[in-house]
Design a protein around this motif. Structure first.
Motif, short mmCIF file in Angstrom:
data_model
loop_
_atom_site.label_atom_id
_atom_site.label_comp_id
_atom_site.label_asym_id
_atom_site.label_seq_id
_atom_site.Cartn_x
_atom_site.Cartn_y
_atom_site.Cartn_z
N ASN A 36 0.84 -1.19 0.00
CA ASN A 36 0.00 0.00 0.00
C ASN A 36 0.89 1.25 0.00
OD1 ASN A 36 -1.88 1.99 0.42
ND2 ASN A 36 -3.03 0.82 1.94
N THR A 37 0.85 2.03 -1.07
CA THR A 37 1.75 3.18 -1.20
C THR A 37 1.41 4.29 -0.23
OG1 THR A 37 0.37 4.06 -2.98
CG2 THR A 37 2.27 2.70 -3.61
N THR A 38 0.16 4.44 0.13
CA THR A 38 -0.21 5.47 1.10
C THR A 38 0.41 5.19 2.46
OG1 THR A 38 -2.33 5.71 -0.05
CG2 THR A 38 -2.16 6.68 2.14
N VAL A 39 0.36 3.95 2.86
CA VAL A 39 0.95 3.56 4.14
C VAL A 39 2.46 3.71 4.07
CG1 VAL A 39 1.24 1.66 5.77
CG2 VAL A 39 -0.96 2.03 4.68
N GLN A 40 3.05 3.33 2.94
CA GLN A 40 4.51 3.47 2.79
C GLN A 40 4.92 4.92 2.91
OE1 GLN A 40 5.41 1.71 -0.97
NE2 GLN A 40 5.45 -0.38 -0.17
N ASN A 41 4.20 5.82 2.27
CA ASN A 41 4.53 7.24 2.35
C ASN A 41 4.37 7.78 3.76
OD1 ASN A 41 5.07 7.26 -0.37
ND2 ASN A 41 3.01 7.95 -0.94
N THR A 42 3.36 7.32 4.46
CA THR A 42 3.14 7.76 5.84
C THR A 42 4.29 7.33 6.72
OG1 THR A 42 0.76 7.59 5.50
CG2 THR A 42 1.54 7.69 7.78
N PHE A 55 9.40 8.46 9.68
CA PHE A 55 10.80 8.18 10.01
C PHE A 55 11.71 9.33 9.61
CE2 PHE A 55 9.51 3.65 10.25
CZ PHE A 55 10.03 3.39 11.50
N GLU A 56 11.41 9.99 8.50
CA GLU A 56 12.24 11.14 8.12
C GLU A 56 12.11 12.26 9.15
OE1 GLU A 56 10.89 12.10 4.20
OE2 GLU A 56 12.12 10.54 3.25
N ASN A 57 10.90 12.49 9.64
CA ASN A 57 10.70 13.50 10.67
C ASN A 57 11.39 13.11 11.98
OD1 ASN A 57 9.19 15.02 8.91
ND2 ASN A 57 7.22 14.23 9.65
N ALA A 104 15.98 14.26 15.43
CA ALA A 104 17.08 13.75 16.25
C ALA A 104 18.40 14.44 15.89
CB ALA A 104 17.24 12.25 16.06
N GLN A 105 18.55 14.87 14.63
CA GLN A 105 19.77 15.56 14.22
C GLN A 105 19.77 16.99 14.72
OE1 GLN A 105 19.80 15.25 9.99
NE2 GLN A 105 20.61 13.14 9.97
N ASN A 106 18.62 17.60 14.89
CA ASN A 106 18.52 18.99 15.33
C ASN A 106 17.95 19.04 16.75
OD1 ASN A 106 19.29 19.81 12.74
ND2 ASN A 106 17.17 19.74 12.03
N PRO A 107 18.80 18.94 17.76
CA PRO A 107 18.28 18.90 19.14
C PRO A 107 17.73 20.21 19.63
CG PRO A 107 20.67 18.63 19.15
CD PRO A 107 20.23 18.75 17.72
#
Length: 75
Positions: free
Chosen positions: A54-60, A65-67, A72-75
């Motif tokens: 399901n591409t919608t779930v994959q995008n979500t 994870f990107e967020n 985590a990189q910008n504390p």
């Protein structure tokens, strides 16, 4: 000494009776439990397969994870 012999004989007879009973309820339950685990594993694999296609779930998930990693990189 005689009481020890009587106790030993009685425990041996009890053990022989317990081990010669054949299939018990616990043996039957093991088979049912194994079947339940197989069905549960099949359901999990099915759900993961649906989510993977399901591409919608994959995008979500990808944006979540990107967020997570960018925060985590910008504390």
């Amino acid at each position: 000494m005689k009481s020890l012999t009587i106790f030993t004989t009685a425990s041996q007879r009890l053990a022989a009776r317990l081990f010669s009973r054949g299939r018990t309820q616990a043996d039957k339950q093991r088979g049912a439990s194994a079947l339940e685990y197989v069905v549960l594993a099949a359901a999990i694999i099915f759900i993961v397969g649906i989510l993977a296609t399901n591409t919608t779930v994959q995008n979500t998930f990808q944006s979540a994870f990107e967020n997570l990693f960018s925060s985590a990189q910008n504390p």
